[in-house]
Design an enzyme around this catalytic site. Structure first.
Site, PDB file in Angstrom:
ATOM      1  N   HIS A 124       3.245  21.796  57.170  1.00  0.00           N
ATOM      2  CA  HIS A 124       1.788  21.712  57.080  1.00  0.00           C
ATOM      3  C   HIS A 124       1.386  20.518  56.225  1.00  0.00           C
ATOM      4  CE1 HIS A 124       2.730  23.995  53.349  1.00  0.00           C
ATOM      5  NE2 HIS A 124       1.757  23.232  52.861  1.00  0.00           N
ATOM      6  N   HIS A 212       0.393  14.042  53.702  1.00  0.00           N
ATOM      7  CA  HIS A 212       1.728  14.045  54.284  1.00  0.00           C
ATOM      8  C   HIS A 212       2.123  15.443  54.710  1.00  0.00           C
ATOM      9  CE1 HIS A 212       2.417  15.346  50.141  1.00  0.00           C
ATOM     10  NE2 HIS A 212       3.509  15.945  50.599  1.00  0.00           N
TER      11      HIS A 212
END
Length: 270
Positions: A124, A212
């Site tokens: 995620h 990220h």
């Protein structure tokens, strides 16, 4: 480039919290046997609730364990207290076959350089730090998030640049894949999420975040060793058999995880 702070710290807290919640549920379902009490004791003391009733309310409290061995060596970023729920907001990534094959190659290449990494259990992109919610705050907090996100539209992000991250406590090091596109839209989502955080007097997101998806991790500060093999790992990404690999993150639904609960917030179609 090493990043000294990271939304990756939210993952270790949430993972540890989720594992603790699962153990709590099992303990409630199979309570320890108690010694039989005498008739005199029964008459003087109130009868305990059956375990089947107690297990109907497992989310009133969290377990007190801080044993890092139960979480793969991970250590919480904040002290655990009863009634506190580790909470964070994120965009889920559903990996494709190409991604998992590439991840296997990255882990193997890192291991040949002396860095043993553990792949993430799920993938995620974090949009908040890990914050602490009291149990009775969960409903108003998620209602506020839902209202704030009502007009946000879905979009697509691409990632393809590897980066090393280390949490603030230097207890875990992460290999992540940084976003190359969608930065403006992600910042807008963070702004909306931060509104709810501010409303509940909780810590907002990092001022200059590196968006990220964390791919894998190891215990301790192994940033120097990972930086030394980062160029080799990036070459695997750039020289992928179908051309330079790009992770495609479809930003169509935000999620909020608090303890063992997950709330979903669909974004509007464009």
């Amino acid at each position: 480039m090493l990043v000294g702070y990271s939304s990756s710290s939210s993952e270790e807290d949430a993972e540890a919290g989720s594992e603790a919640e699962r153990r709590k549920s099992l303990e409630d379902d199979f309570p320890a046997k108690k010694k039989p009490r005498t008739e005199e004791q029964v008459s003087k003391n109130r009868l305990p609730l059956p375990g089947c009733l107690l297990s109907m309310f497992p989310d009133e409290e969290e377990p007190e364990t801080e044993d890092s061995s139960l979480h793969g060596g991970r250590i919480r970023s904040f002290k655990h207290e009863r009634g506190n729920w580790a909470t964070y907001v994120y965009l889920p990534y559903h990996p494709e076959e190409d991604f998992m094959e590439l991840l296997g190659e990255l882990l193997h290449a890192a291991e040949t350089r002396g860095v043993v990494l553990t792949p993430q259990e799920e993938f995620h992109l974090s949009l908040s730090q890990t914050v602490v919610l009291k149990h009775h705050w969960i409903q108003p907090f998620t209602q506020s998030l839902r209202a704030a996100l009502a007009r946000c539209r879905r979009f697509l992000c691409l990632a393809g640049r590897l980066k090393v991250y280390c949490n603030a406590e230097r207890t875990r090091t992460f290999l992540g894949m940084e976003m190359l596109t969608g930065h403006a839209q992600l910042l807008e989502l963070v702004r909306v999420v931060d509104q709810t955080m501010t409303e509940f007097r909780l810590e907002t997101f990092y001022e200059d975040p590196s968006f990220h998806v964390s791919l894998a991790w190891c215990v301790g500060d192994s940033s120097v060793q990972m930086e030394e093999c980062l160029e080799q790992l990036q070459n695997l990404v750039d020289e992928h058999e179908d051309g330079p690999f790009q992770l495609k993150l479809e930003c169509s639904e935000l999620r909020c995880r608090t303890g063992n609960k997950t709330f979903r917030f669909p974004l509007e179609s464009t």
